[in-house]
Design an enzyme around this catalytic site. Structure first.
Site, PDB file in Angstrom:
ATOM      1  N   GLU A  53     -42.831  60.913   9.904  1.00  0.00           N
ATOM      2  CA  GLU A  53     -42.222  60.715  11.215  1.00  0.00           C
ATOM      3  C   GLU A  53     -42.538  59.292  11.649  1.00  0.00           C
ATOM      4  O   GLU A  53     -43.670  58.958  11.923  1.00  0.00           O
ATOM      5  CB  GLU A  53     -42.715  61.732  12.252  1.00  0.00           C
ATOM      6  CG  GLU A  53     -44.181  62.041  12.274  1.00  0.00           C
ATOM      7  CD  GLU A  53     -44.521  63.235  13.199  1.00  0.00           C
ATOM      8  OE1 GLU A  53     -45.185  63.015  14.193  1.00  0.00           O
ATOM      9  OE2 GLU A  53     -44.085  64.361  12.905  1.00  0.00           O
ATOM     10  N   ASP A  83     -49.347  67.455  12.211  1.00  0.00           N
ATOM     11  CA  ASP A  83     -50.324  66.361  12.278  1.00  0.00           C
ATOM     12  C   ASP A  83     -51.636  66.732  11.576  1.00  0.00           C
ATOM     13  O   ASP A  83     -52.348  65.881  11.082  1.00  0.00           O
ATOM     14  CB  ASP A  83     -50.596  66.006  13.744  1.00  0.00           C
ATOM     15  CG  ASP A  83     -49.329  65.558  14.469  1.00  0.00           C
ATOM     16  OD1 ASP A  83     -48.228  65.911  14.012  1.00  0.00           O
ATOM     17  OD2 ASP A  83     -49.434  64.856  15.476  1.00  0.00           O
TER      18      ASP A  83
END
Ligand SMILES: *[C@@H]1O[C@H](CO)[C@@H](O)[C@H](O)[C@H]1NC(C)=O
Ligand SMILES: *[C@@H]1O[C@H](CO)[C@@H](O)[C@H](O)[C@H]1NC(C)=O
Ligand SMILES: *[C@@H]1O[C@H](CO)[C@@H](O)[C@H](O)[C@H]1NC(C)=O
Ligand SMILES: *[C@@H]1O[C@H](CO)[C@@H](O)[C@H](O)[C@H]1NC(C)=O
Ligand SMILES: *[C@@H]1O[C@H](CO)[C@@H](O)[C@H](O)[C@H]1NC(C)=O
Ligand SMILES: *[C@@H]1O[C@H](CO)[C@@H](O)[C@H](O)[C@H]1NC(C)=O
Length: 910
Positions: free
Chosen positions: A537, A461
């Site tokens: 994702e 992330d």
């Protein structure tokens, strides 16, 4: 049973007779006695003496976390532990102290000048290691679950019995480099602590070798010759200069057709204690090129290398390493979206996120099934977010032609940056940077030769800070990493040493309606996760297991709550407090509103499969439809997709394309419909166009499917089966990567009263064979998305599409017959012929092969692994359809058919 007996036998043999090693030999510690440091009571230094008492200790395998070991030893029972919320009852205090792994084995006296090394490949989270009462490694150094090291234990070797003791310290995901599951599932009680990878002993003479690395100059096929450079680090372990002679060979792996054997050799003089790197250039004539699965073959080469002393005795052997000749590049589009090429051809990533076992147990045959499912669904890549498996995993991916994107994980220690407001990770200390370097070095060493590697992502992330990036890049460079390196899986930022990642992480992670994905032309929504660019994702979060799987891990009360308390939390979703996904509220609200309130568990579960099927199909079709989109203010090409996720670490209710028991459901067949047909016909919910998409790779062999096509479009009304619209369109040959509109059904859909069924057939124009068949349930009004209220995990729906008419379909009478096409030791291939005798469609027929011994068809589990050509099929009035299935059952099977408006029926047995 056999393997259990042989495991104990092996353990006993090595204790009695010892390891008989010669220089160049290595051996894996075959198993351990495991005990908590609280129970063990004595000091580690005492316990690591031969003959210390370990009566109360548990016997476990060579690589197992504490929990995996306790399961193997029968302290916990998996069936029980996974049931309902039982795992929540495990006493966590048992795991807050170190655990001890101990093994005794015999050794021969070492000849003078020889060395014995202890080799680790990562112990979670950190460990002290004792050998015959002496501490040989400290947890200051043996840190990180990927920290692999080599310790010279020569001075402590005893002739006869020796004892090794590993004291593994507890893992706190925020403080230590472990393998955390973030919001995927509840954490294992031990946080994955322990000897999760093998520990080896290796004997060498005075000269030792590292594993080999390989670099080739191959760029594109065909190629007449390739220069392969074999690289190894060599060390003179003694303090006298020595001449080292190398002998190596590159040869094709056995099952690969044309045999090639190319020997190479060399000599160098090493100073006292010198450590250096040596490279061997080897020319391979007529190299056999490695391709991803659907593009071609997967020939592998093996490298063997040994080094001898001037006396001609072998001093060391590098581990046998296999590699494939292929070349991966990546590039950024003008919009800074990432794409990949393999061997010079564009490679459109169709990927899903992989989860290891909750307790990091490793079963190669299970992984093989997972890989076969990946290919069967038409995916070509899997992403490993910080769960970098064992070497066998990559070897299998090499053999099967599956690409892997490896990388570090999000959220916890791995992303303890001051600019990361989302994570819980503690900020890094100086030691952490060193540990990070060593982990990268170790993983790269073992990954770099594998042709299945597509890229390494340094952060998920968030991107690593400047200093961590320097450490990672230095380790990758020193280990001759040749694949693309990506800064992170998001576009939030990047370190100065690397450009923008080209990946986007904008969600969704929870349910969105099918028209979400191609809505990207809608002004004002470019900051959402619709089908454009490279999604690292994203997905609608679905993956409901079927009843036979659910009853394996949910109590009757849990099952009842699924449909009667649609906003309730479940222990088999994300942990409470770890994110937004502890309930299925968003999903269930949509299900209730779109398909009508469920009247029973069975009704609910049938609706979940409908929801899951249309949800996954829409994502993959969205990315295919937009694969060649022209760049404009809002639109840009879809360059790659990592679907979130492929599978789950334990029995889960979400984020999976098949369940933990390997039963494929609606999510699986929605994906397969969208992704597995090389030439495919799809419906764009937003533009209401029918599109032909070409998902094939390059035409490498010159053959392949070619020629003119015909698309047949038919829209019927669900209630009476009457035709609303019918079109037959001729289509020119398409190229790989194409997505072309061929028909519009807006008028027909606009005329619908209630639900309609849209059937699309793509046929070969000459021989009429069906290349792709796709059936949608559609309504005049799509779901209406409230884009302004989008957040990182979903975009809410302000008005739901109305599919309630599907609950009142007239019953369809379907004739079915099953024939055995093939029967062998590994099971059977069956062919099913279905014929809808009714003048209404037969909706969403599910076929399963179950164990004939089972009494109840509905609770009997589908036998796995199972490979269906298609499933959850909808037949138009009077339509015939043939399906095939491969099942591991030779005899004693029964085939069951059911459907929304088709009576559950046993249609064949054998
Ligand atoms: C675990 O428990 C289940 C159900 O309670 C039982 O059927 C099974 O035999 C047990 N497994 C082992 C290995 O003891
Ligand atoms: C596991 O890690 C979490 C942090 O993510 C920590 O709160 C917990 O105490 C750890 N559990 C054990 C048994 O150390
Ligand atoms: C050393 O390697 C060469 C090349 O693989 C091989 O021919 C030779 O047999 C090896 N020597 C020993 C003793 O294993
Ligand atoms: C392998 O890596 C080392 C260190 O980065 C470098 O010096 C060497 O040239 C590389 N070898 C090849 C063949 O690329
Ligand atoms: C019809 O043509 C397709 C190629 O478009 C081919 O794959 C298929 O085998 C052919 N079928 C028959 C029955 O000839
Ligand atoms: C059955 O499976 C085994 C193990 O995968 C394999 O070695 C064997 O060749 C298979 N037999 C047949 C007839 O396919």
């Amino acid at each position: 049973m056999y393997s259990l007996i042989s495991f104990y036998l092996l353990s006993l043999l090595c204790l009695v007779y010892g390891f008989r090693l010669s220089p160049g030999d290595s051996v894996t510690i075959p198993g351990w006695y495991l005990q908590s440091s609280i129970q063990a009571r004595e000091e580690a230094s005492k316990l690591s003496q031969p003959d210390a008492t370990t009566d109360s200790w548990h016997r476990i395998g060579s690589r197992s976390t504490v929990m995996a070991g306790l399961l193997q030893a029968g302290v916990y029972n998996e069936t029980d532990l996974f049931y309902s919320d039982h795992m929540n009852g495990v006493d966590l205090s048992d795991f807050q102290s170190p655990w001890l792994y101990r093994e005794e084995f015999g050794l021969q006296p070492l000849p003078k000048g020889d060395h014995l090394f202890l080799i680790t490949h990562g112990i979670s989270s950190k460990a002290d290691i004792y050998f015959n009462g002496v501490q040989v490694a400290s947890s200051d150094y043996q840190q990180g679950c990927f920290g692999g090291h080599q310790y010279d234990i020569t001075p402590h070797v005893r002739s006869g019995k020796n004892a090794l003791l590993v004291q593994a310290h507890p893992t706190d995901y925020s403080i230590d480099f472990g393998q955390g599951f973030a919001d995927w599932n509840p954490a294992p009680p031990d946080n994955g602590t322990g000897v999760w990878r093998n520990i080896e002993l290796k004997q060498t003479g005075p000269i030792s070798l590292s594993p080999v690395r390989i670099v080739t100059d191959f760029k594109t096929a065909p190629s007449e010759r390739v220069l392969a450079t074999v690289i190894t680090d060599v060390t003179n372990q003694n303090n006298v200069p020595i001449q080292a002679s190398f002998q190596g060979i590159i040869e094709t792996e056995q099952d690969v057709g044309m045999q090639q054997r190319i020997p190479f050799s060399g000599n160098i003089r090493l100073n006292a204690n010198e450590h250096t790197t040596i490279s061997f250039p080897v020319t391979i004539q007529n190299p056999q090129i490695w391709w991803p699965a659907v593009w071609g073959r997967q020939p592998l080469y093996a490298i063997q290398l040994n080094v001898s002393t001037p006396q001609g005795t072998i001093s060391d052997r590098a581990p046998r390493t296999t590699f494939g000749i292929r070349h991966v590049t990546s590039q950024l589009s003008p919009e800074k979206d990432l794409s990949f090429s393999i061997n010079g051809h564009p490679f459109h990533v169709r990927c899903a996120g992989y989860a290891p076992d909750l307790f990091l147990r490793f079963d190669l045959s299970r992984v093989r099934t997972i890989f076969r499912y990946v290919l069967d669904m038409g995916l070509n890549t899997i992403r490993l977010e910080g769960k970098l498996e064992h070497p066998e995993f990559y070897k299998l991916a090499d053999q099967m032609g599956i690409m892997t994107i490896a990388g570090w994980e999000c959220c916890d220690k791995w992303e303890g940056w001051d600019y990361n407001p989302d994570g819980q990770g503690h900020q890094w200390t100086t030691t952490d940077y060193t540990t990070a370097y060593r982990q990268m070095y170790h993983e790269s060493t073992y990954l770099q030769a594998h042709p299945s590697l597509l890229a390494f992502i340094l952060g998920s992330d968030y991107w690593p800070d400047e200093s961590a990036t320097r450490q990672y890049l230095a380790a990758l460079q020193l280990t001759n990493w040749t694949n693309p390196i990506v800064a992170s899986a998001s576009a939030r930022g990047n370190p100065s040493g690397l450009g923008p990642s080209g990946m986007k992480m904008l969600g969704p992670y929870d349910w969105v309606p099918p028209n979400y994905w191609t809505s990207n032309n809608t002004p004002g929504i470019t900051e959402s996760g619709t089908a454009y660019g490279f999604g690292s994702e994203q997905g609608p979060g679905v993956g409901t297991p079927t009843l036979p799987s659910l009853t394996q891990f949910l109590s009757p009360a849990d099952l009842h709550a699924l449909w009667s308390h649609p906003s309730s939390g479940s222990y088999h979703l994300s942990p409470r407090g770890a994110g937004e996904f502890h309930t299925r509220k968003i999903y269930n609200t949509a299900l209730f509103r779109r398909y009508g309130d469920p009247t029973s568990l069975e009704d609910y579960l049938q609706k979940t499969q409908l929801m899951d099927y249309e949800a996954t199909r829409a994502v993959f079709e969205g990315f295919a439809i937009n694969q060649n989109a022209a760049s404009s203010t809002y639109a840009r090409p879809a360059t790659g997709l990592v679907y979130w996720m492929l599978n789950s670490a334990w029995p889960s209710l979400h984020w999976q394309l098949f369940d933990y028991y390997l039963r494929p459901g609606g999510a699986y067949f929605g994906t397969k419909t969208a992704a597995a047909r090389g030439e495919h016909v799809a419906y764009d919910y937003v533009s209401r166009e029918v599109r032909v998409v070409n998902l094939n790779g390059p035409r490498l062999t010159g053959g392949g499917k070619k020629g003119k096509r015909v698309v047949e479009v038919e829209l019927i009304s669900a209630a009476d089966g009457k035709t609303v619209d019918k079109q037959v369109v001729g289509v020119e040959e398409t190229e790989p990567g194409a997505s072309v509109p061929v028909a519009k059904v807006a008028d027909g859909v606009g005329r619908l009263q209630g639900v309609g069924f849209l059937r699309l057939l793509l046929k070969d124009a000459l021989n009429g064979s069906v290349l792709s068949r796709n059936v949608y349930w559609v309504t005049k009004e799509n779901d209406v998305l409230d884009w302004g209220k989008s957040n990182w995990y979903t975009t809410p729906v302000s008005r739901y599409a109305d599919f309630t008419g599907l609950s009142t379909l007239r019953t369809a009478n379907v004739l079915a017959s099953v024939t055995v096409k093939e029967k062998g030791e590994n099971g059977s291939t069956l062919e099913v012929t279905l014929e809808n005798k009714a003048d209404v469609p037969a909706f969403f027929m599910h076929l399963t092969v179950v164990d004939a011994a089972s009494q109840q068809e509905d609770a009997a589990g589908e036998i796995t692994p199972v490979y269906w050509s298609d499933n959850y099929v909808t037949l138009f009035p009077r339509e015939n359809l043939k399906l095939t299935v491969q099942t591991p059952k030779k005899d004693g099977w029964r085939m069951v058919m059911s459907g929304v408006n088709v009576k559950r029926n046993v249609i064949g047995q054998g």
